[in-house]
Design a protein around this motif. Structure first.
Motif, short mmCIF file in Angstrom:
data_model
loop_
_atom_site.label_atom_id
_atom_site.label_comp_id
_atom_site.label_asym_id
_atom_site.label_seq_id
_atom_site.Cartn_x
_atom_site.Cartn_y
_atom_site.Cartn_z
N PRO A 211 0.79 -1.24 0.00
CA PRO A 211 0.00 0.00 0.00
C PRO A 211 0.82 1.28 0.00
O PRO A 211 0.39 2.28 -0.58
N LEU A 212 1.97 1.27 0.63
CA LEU A 212 2.76 2.50 0.73
C LEU A 212 3.93 2.51 -0.25
O LEU A 212 4.71 3.47 -0.26
N GLY A 213 4.05 1.48 -1.03
CA GLY A 213 5.21 1.37 -1.90
C GLY A 213 4.91 1.60 -3.35
O GLY A 213 3.78 1.84 -3.76
N LYS A 214 5.97 1.56 -4.17
CA LYS A 214 5.86 1.70 -5.61
C LYS A 214 5.77 0.31 -6.24
O LYS A 214 5.88 -0.71 -5.57
N PHE A 215 5.60 0.31 -7.55
CA PHE A 215 5.50 -0.95 -8.28
C PHE A 215 6.72 -1.84 -8.01
O PHE A 215 6.59 -3.02 -7.72
N SER A 216 7.90 -1.26 -8.11
CA SER A 216 9.12 -2.04 -7.90
C SER A 216 9.20 -2.59 -6.47
O SER A 216 9.72 -3.69 -6.24
N GLU A 217 8.66 -1.82 -5.51
CA GLU A 217 8.67 -2.28 -4.12
C GLU A 217 7.71 -3.44 -3.90
O GLU A 217 7.97 -4.34 -3.10
N ILE A 228 9.86 -14.87 -6.31
CA ILE A 228 9.84 -14.56 -7.74
C ILE A 228 11.26 -14.70 -8.30
O ILE A 228 12.22 -14.22 -7.69
N HIS A 229 11.38 -15.36 -9.42
CA HIS A 229 12.69 -15.52 -10.03
C HIS A 229 13.23 -14.14 -10.42
O HIS A 229 12.49 -13.28 -10.91
N GLY A 230 14.52 -13.93 -10.23
CA GLY A 230 15.14 -12.65 -10.53
C GLY A 230 14.96 -12.22 -11.97
O GLY A 230 14.76 -11.03 -12.26
N GLY A 231 15.04 -13.18 -12.90
CA GLY A 231 14.86 -12.87 -14.31
C GLY A 231 13.45 -12.40 -14.61
O GLY A 231 13.24 -11.47 -15.40
N ASN A 237 9.84 -5.48 -14.61
CA ASN A 237 10.29 -4.09 -14.47
C ASN A 237 10.57 -3.45 -15.83
O ASN A 237 10.32 -2.26 -16.03
N SER A 238 11.07 -4.25 -16.77
CA SER A 238 11.36 -3.72 -18.10
C SER A 238 10.08 -3.34 -18.83
O SER A 238 10.01 -2.29 -19.48
N ILE A 239 9.07 -4.21 -18.73
CA ILE A 239 7.79 -3.90 -19.37
C ILE A 239 7.18 -2.65 -18.75
O ILE A 239 6.67 -1.77 -19.44
N TYR A 240 7.26 -2.56 -17.45
CA TYR A 240 6.72 -1.39 -16.76
C TYR A 240 7.49 -0.13 -17.17
O TYR A 240 6.90 0.92 -17.41
N GLY A 241 8.79 -0.27 -17.32
CA GLY A 241 9.60 0.86 -17.73
C GLY A 241 9.28 1.32 -19.13
O GLY A 241 9.33 2.52 -19.43
N TYR A 242 8.90 0.39 -20.00
CA TYR A 242 8.52 0.74 -21.37
C TYR A 242 7.37 1.73 -21.38
O TYR A 242 7.36 2.69 -22.16
N THR A 243 6.41 1.55 -20.50
CA THR A 243 5.26 2.44 -20.49
C THR A 243 5.61 3.81 -19.92
O THR A 243 4.87 4.77 -20.09
#
Length: 292
Positions: A211-217, A228-231, A237-243
């Motif tokens: 609730p208090l964090g960002k997507f990456s958090e 979650i696997h690191g890859g 994160n890459s897909i999110y960064g694309y947007t």
């Protein structure tokens, strides 16, 4: 492998099996075949006939269900004057049939979605129309019971249905609304808006998990608690960064050219984000981060 030597022929017409007629194939977006038109009209026509009231003296008319649906269509959808509406079954059917015979995909699906969203929508109309979309190999499916959205394949259609089922609880209503809107914007041809709504659905789920964090958090929280696997994390994160990189997606009011995205991008994103929200919810439940 099947032992039935005629298995291949049983799913085809005689003409298709003999190579005279083309084999069935998935329709393209915005394409409505003669077969699909006929399937959709049959369901609609049968429902209309079920609501027909035959007067012993006067003309046939529709019962309260279709009377209300078509009256509301007349005023709210077609923007015609209320006093011009008349509940004469033949005239109303004659007005509706050309939508299915001659109309483009927006006319047909627009009318069907209006009926699907009406408070008097006939029983199981959504399931029957969705079956026709599948049988007619349309590039559209009904999700959430009343919204027609584009799909790239049957597998993606199943992914979207699963995502809406996972988002059914109260805490995910925001994400559900964003995903539904992503489909509506894609249908309307607003690709950048569709991608924005798709990623908003992911963000909405992330805020429930952290609730208090960002997507990456939120991803980091899932990584720490459910492995979650690191890859995979890096890929998300890459897909999110694309947007965030494409101008006009994350900040539509900023100056500059429109986002450089198209229908293929929007189709990919709605499928990817639908899969991702289901994945996040499943992982969060396994980790005990959600109530249920």
């Amino acid at each position: 492998m099947t032992d039935d030597p005629y298995a291949d022929r049983k799913g085809l017409t005689f003409e298709q099996a003999e190579g005279v007629a083309p084999l069935p194939s998935q329709l393209q977006l915005k394409e409505v075949s003669t077969e699909l038109r006929a399937l959709l009209w049959r369901i609609t026509y049968d429902k209309l006939m079920n609501g027909l009231v035959r007067h012993s003296i006067g003309f046939p008319f529709f019962d309260e269900t279709w009377h209300q649906i078509l009256y509301d269509k007349h005023v709210l959808y077609d923007h015609k004057m209320a006093d011009e509406f008349e509940n004469r079954a033949k005239n109303l059917i004659d007005d509706l049939k050309p939508i299915f015979v001659k109309g483009d995909y927006t006319s047909i699906f627009g009318f069907l979605q209006f009926v699907l969203r009406h408070r008097r929508c006939p029983y199981q109309f959504d399931k029957q129309i969705n079956r026709a979309l599948i049988d007619g190999r349309a590039a559209f499916r009904i999700v959430d019971g009343n919204t027609i959205i584009p799909i790239a394949s049957d597998a993606e259609g199943a992914t979207l249905e699963r995502a809406f089922a996972n988002l059914a609880t109260t805490e995910f209503q925001g994400a559900r609304a964003h995903l539904r809107m992503a489909g509506e914007q894609l249908t309307a041809g607003n690709c950048a808006d569709s991608i924005r709504e798709s990623i908003h659905a992911v963000e909405s789920v992330a805020r429930v998990i952290a609730p208090l964090g960002k997507f990456s958090e939120a991803l980091s929280k899932l990584e720490a608690s459910s492995g979650i696997h690191g890859g995979l994390k890096a890929g998300f994160n890459s897909i999110y960064g694309y947007t965030s990189d494409e101008k006009g997606l994350r900040h539509p009011l900023l100056d500059g050219p429109q986002a450089n995205v198209d229908e293929a991008d929007a189709l990919f994103m709605i499928g990817a984000c639908a899969s991702f929200v289901s994945y996040m919810i499943h992982k969060a439940r396994l980790a005990g981060l959600l109530k249920s």
